[in-house]
Write a protein that holds these residues in place. Sequence first.
Motif, PDB file in Angstrom:
ATOM      1  N   ALA A 217       1.257  -1.048   0.247  1.00  0.00           N
ATOM      2  CA  ALA A 217       0.318   0.546  -0.390  1.00  0.00           C
ATOM      3  C   ALA A 217       0.618   1.194   0.430  1.00  0.00           C
ATOM      4  CB  ALA A 217      -0.678  -0.155   1.103  1.00  0.00           C
ATOM      5  N   GLU A 218       1.712   0.951   0.760  1.00  0.00           N
ATOM      6  CA  GLU A 218       3.099   1.900   0.740  1.00  0.00           C
ATOM      7  C   GLU A 218       3.050   2.398  -0.653  1.00  0.00           C
ATOM      8  OE1 GLU A 218       6.727   4.173   3.623  1.00  0.00           O
ATOM      9  OE2 GLU A 218       6.350   2.003   3.001  1.00  0.00           O
ATOM     10  N   LEU A 219       4.321   1.862  -0.704  1.00  0.00           N
ATOM     11  CA  LEU A 219       4.323   1.904  -2.401  1.00  0.00           C
ATOM     12  C   LEU A 219       3.687   2.107  -3.152  1.00  0.00           C
ATOM     13  CD1 LEU A 219       6.701   1.680  -4.290  1.00  0.00           C
ATOM     14  CD2 LEU A 219       6.879  -1.224  -4.290  1.00  0.00           C
ATOM     15  N   ALA A 220       2.396   1.620  -3.372  1.00  0.00           N
ATOM     16  CA  ALA A 220       1.667   1.790  -4.790  1.00  0.00           C
ATOM     17  C   ALA A 220       0.914   3.196  -4.089  1.00  0.00           C
ATOM     18  CB  ALA A 220      -0.071   0.987  -4.347  1.00  0.00           C
ATOM     19  N   GLY A 221       0.732   3.545  -3.310  1.00  0.00           N
ATOM     20  CA  GLY A 221      -0.254   5.079  -2.522  1.00  0.00           C
ATOM     21  C   GLY A 221       1.945   6.116  -3.807  1.00  0.00           C
ATOM     22  N   ARG A 222       3.053   6.234  -3.269  1.00  0.00           N
ATOM     23  CA  ARG A 222       3.680   6.695  -4.007  1.00  0.00           C
ATOM     24  C   ARG A 222       3.566   6.657  -4.907  1.00  0.00           C
ATOM     25  NH1 ARG A 222       8.844   3.778  -2.730  1.00  0.00           N
ATOM     26  NH2 ARG A 222       7.624   3.405  -0.723  1.00  0.00           N
ATOM     27  N   HIS A 223       3.435   5.242  -6.080  1.00  0.00           N
ATOM     28  CA  HIS A 223       2.624   5.940  -7.489  1.00  0.00           C
ATOM     29  C   HIS A 223       1.350   6.683  -7.629  1.00  0.00           C
ATOM     30  CE1 HIS A 223       7.503   4.291  -8.673  1.00  0.00           C
ATOM     31  NE2 HIS A 223       7.074   4.076  -6.937  1.00  0.00           N
ATOM     32  N   LEU A 224       0.558   6.226  -7.204  1.00  0.00           N
ATOM     33  CA  LEU A 224      -0.257   6.595  -7.087  1.00  0.00           C
ATOM     34  C   LEU A 224      -0.986   5.703  -8.242  1.00  0.00           C
ATOM     35  CD1 LEU A 224      -0.193  10.360  -8.459  1.00  0.00           C
ATOM     36  CD2 LEU A 224      -0.848   9.128  -5.936  1.00  0.00           C
ATOM     37  N   LYS A 225      -1.530   4.629  -7.258  1.00  0.00           N
ATOM     38  CA  LYS A 225      -2.169   3.275  -7.535  1.00  0.00           C
ATOM     39  C   LYS A 225      -3.130   3.068  -7.065  1.00  0.00           C
ATOM     40  CE  LYS A 225       1.587   2.796 -10.989  1.00  0.00           C
ATOM     41  NZ  LYS A 225       2.051   2.181 -11.243  1.00  0.00           N
ATOM     42  N   LYS A 226      -3.607   2.590  -7.258  1.00  0.00           N
ATOM     43  CA  LYS A 226      -4.941   1.859  -6.767  1.00  0.00           C
ATOM     44  C   LYS A 226      -4.615   0.385  -6.453  1.00  0.00           C
ATOM     45  CE  LYS A 226      -9.299   1.030  -4.899  1.00  0.00           C
ATOM     46  NZ  LYS A 226     -10.398   1.276  -6.045  1.00  0.00           N
ATOM     47  N   VAL A 227      -4.976   0.565  -4.980  1.00  0.00           N
ATOM     48  CA  VAL A 227      -4.478  -0.958  -4.479  1.00  0.00           C
ATOM     49  C   VAL A 227      -6.131  -1.607  -3.581  1.00  0.00           C
ATOM     50  CG1 VAL A 227      -2.608  -0.890  -3.704  1.00  0.00           C
ATOM     51  CG2 VAL A 227      -4.885  -0.460  -2.437  1.00  0.00           C
ATOM     52  N   VAL A 228      -6.224  -2.853  -3.798  1.00  0.00           N
ATOM     53  CA  VAL A 228      -7.104  -3.497  -3.093  1.00  0.00           C
ATOM     54  C   VAL A 228      -6.330  -4.111  -2.226  1.00  0.00           C
ATOM     55  CG1 VAL A 228      -9.469  -5.997  -3.245  1.00  0.00           C
ATOM     56  CG2 VAL A 228      -9.312  -3.354  -4.866  1.00  0.00           C
ATOM     57  N   LEU A 229      -6.442  -4.852  -0.653  1.00  0.00           N
ATOM     58  CA  LEU A 229      -5.656  -5.168  -0.092  1.00  0.00           C
ATOM     59  C   LEU A 229      -6.829  -6.149   1.001  1.00  0.00           C
ATOM     60  CD1 LEU A 229      -3.599  -2.919   1.490  1.00  0.00           C
ATOM     61  CD2 LEU A 229      -2.587  -4.365   0.198  1.00  0.00           C
ATOM     62  N   GLU A 230      -6.686  -7.658   0.885  1.00  0.00           N
ATOM     63  CA  GLU A 230      -7.200  -8.547   1.718  1.00  0.00           C
ATOM     64  C   GLU A 230      -6.212  -8.817   3.173  1.00  0.00           C
ATOM     65  OE1 GLU A 230      -8.262 -11.880   3.743  1.00  0.00           O
ATOM     66  OE2 GLU A 230      -8.129 -12.551   1.964  1.00  0.00           O
ATOM     67  N   LEU A 231      -6.343  -9.046   3.885  1.00  0.00           N
ATOM     68  CA  LEU A 231      -4.677  -8.997   5.228  1.00  0.00           C
ATOM     69  C   LEU A 231      -5.814  -9.726   5.596  1.00  0.00           C
ATOM     70  CD1 LEU A 231      -3.736  -5.483   4.986  1.00  0.00           C
ATOM     71  CD2 LEU A 231      -3.008  -7.274   3.352  1.00  0.00           C
ATOM     72  N   GLY A 232      -4.622 -10.078   7.075  1.00  0.00           N
ATOM     73  CA  GLY A 232      -5.067 -11.446   8.137  1.00  0.00           C
ATOM     74  C   GLY A 232      -6.372 -10.716   9.064  1.00  0.00           C
ATOM     75  N   GLY A 233      -6.648 -12.182   9.921  1.00  0.00           N
ATOM     76  CA  GLY A 233      -8.001 -12.114  10.515  1.00  0.00           C
ATOM     77  C   GLY A 233      -8.294 -12.506  11.891  1.00  0.00           C
ATOM     78  N   SER A 234      -9.015 -12.146  12.771  1.00  0.00           N
ATOM     79  CA  SER A 234      -9.121 -13.019  13.950  1.00  0.00           C
ATOM     80  C   SER A 234     -10.539 -13.201  14.226  1.00  0.00           C
ATOM     81  CB  SER A 234      -7.804 -12.544  15.052  1.00  0.00           C
ATOM     82  OG  SER A 234      -8.124 -13.109  16.037  1.00  0.00           O
ATOM     83  N   ASP A 235     -11.082 -13.739  13.200  1.00  0.00           N
ATOM     84  CA  ASP A 235     -12.567 -13.501  13.517  1.00  0.00           C
ATOM     85  C   ASP A 235     -13.188 -14.134  15.055  1.00  0.00           C
ATOM     86  OD1 ASP A 235     -12.333 -13.039  11.002  1.00  0.00           O
ATOM     87  OD2 ASP A 235     -13.702 -14.542   9.551  1.00  0.00           O
ATOM     88  N   PRO A 236     -14.186 -13.334  14.935  1.00  0.00           N
ATOM     89  CA  PRO A 236     -14.712 -13.436  16.930  1.00  0.00           C
ATOM     90  C   PRO A 236     -16.315 -15.042  16.275  1.00  0.00           C
ATOM     91  CG  PRO A 236     -16.100 -12.032  16.195  1.00  0.00           C
ATOM     92  CD  PRO A 236     -14.261 -12.420  14.400  1.00  0.00           C
TER      93      PRO A 236
END
Length: 472
Positions: A217-236
């Motif tokens: 996200a940091e790198l994409a933001g620096r180059h003005l690229k849209k991101v979709v991120l599906e990261l970790g979870g700790s589902d209840p």
Amino acid sequence: MTYATVNPATGETVQEFPTATDAEVREVVERSHRAFGGWRATPVPERAARMRTLAGLYRERKHELAALLTEEMGKPARQAVGEVLLVAGIYDFYAENAERFMAGEKLEPSTGGDAEVVLEPTGSILGIMPWNYPYYQVARLAAPNLMLGNTVVLKHAPSVPQAALVQEQLFREAGFPEDVYRNVFATNEQIAEIVIPARTVQGVSLTGSERAGSAVAELAGRHLKKVVLELGGSDPFIVLDAENLENTVKHAVLGRLGNTGQACTAAKRFIVVDEAYDRFVDAFAHAMDAVQPGDPTDRKTLLGPLSSVAARDGVAAQLQDAVEKGATVRAGGTPVDRPGAWMEATVLTDVTPQMRAYEEEIFGPVAVVHRVRDADEAVELANSSPFGLGGSVFAADVDAAREVAARIESGMVFVNEVTGTAPDLPFGGIKRSGVGRELGRFGIEEFANKKLIHAPRREEKLPLQDEEAVSP
């Protein structure tokens, strides 16, 4: 970085693959960009026909494709076939519905005239995918974007190279032009230094860890690229009563042990109200103890090996930290002493904030059970997590469960069932679990240009803009 198949059930290195050179990576990106013009001009029905063919190939070869998952990351055979069939359903879903999703939306502008918002493709999209669902996570990105008219460059996890290659082959066999979907065995450095900065790459989709998501996200933001991120979870997994206890425990076991617990949406924190706690823990621990690690090629096996010895050791370290600081092991609790990456199904209670297991995501077959006074405290504990991907609420009173579900801070909540997925249901989280949505109508909008087209109606002339009107 080495791309290699290492069978986690035996520890055997099956096959290794060379990493791409910088020149090869640049060529893949450039060819994907050049293919975009022709692909976006391809009529949607033609794209859909190829996608239906692709879905058919997955179904025809479901056992062959499933066997690769079992060999490369240890997925039990029955679950592996299920992943393949889910993927076929995703490709069929977008083949059937993409044209409808892409239809223009008429607006009624206050300034007069006709206005319409249309979805258009934006270009080449980079996918960075993990090892735990090697086909499904690719399909979530590829299906909507290819139907939209984007092209895809895919960097898969180094531990599932055969699954990466076979998917590229299937796209070719289904009739997709060679550079519309491209696999690349790139290093993390090449992705950071060559691919994301490329002017021809228009967006980045990553499924992975918080650390990887933050870096991308940091790198994409620096180059003005849209991101979709599906990261970790700790589902209840919230239990509001002891009614239907057998069914609740059955779901608890499946929710924690699916994919050997290696799922972002696995049930990880079991939050049980006081009146149901003792009965639930006793039954849950007994059920988890009854699940023994087994041969992942056997269709009866529920609990296979973890994806690697390193992954198993990481889970064991989290477990050891909890036990040393006072947690109680109610079932399992130790790695299995045999070659490969094996771990017992484990239940922990008495976990406190001083322990890693309290807040960290445990990516393996370890369940943490918390006791709370009532539904209000259950919601408070559920929402205290930095994650917000999925969740479940179990209760005999469905209306009460829905009320609790509405208060949970997450992207998805399921009542009387574990967090699941389907082609037509949006998938994604909030907080540290990521940004954006995949699947359903929402999945085709993430990397689309939502273009406004405004024109006067034939029977009217739009007035000149007032001198005092505000311009952007």
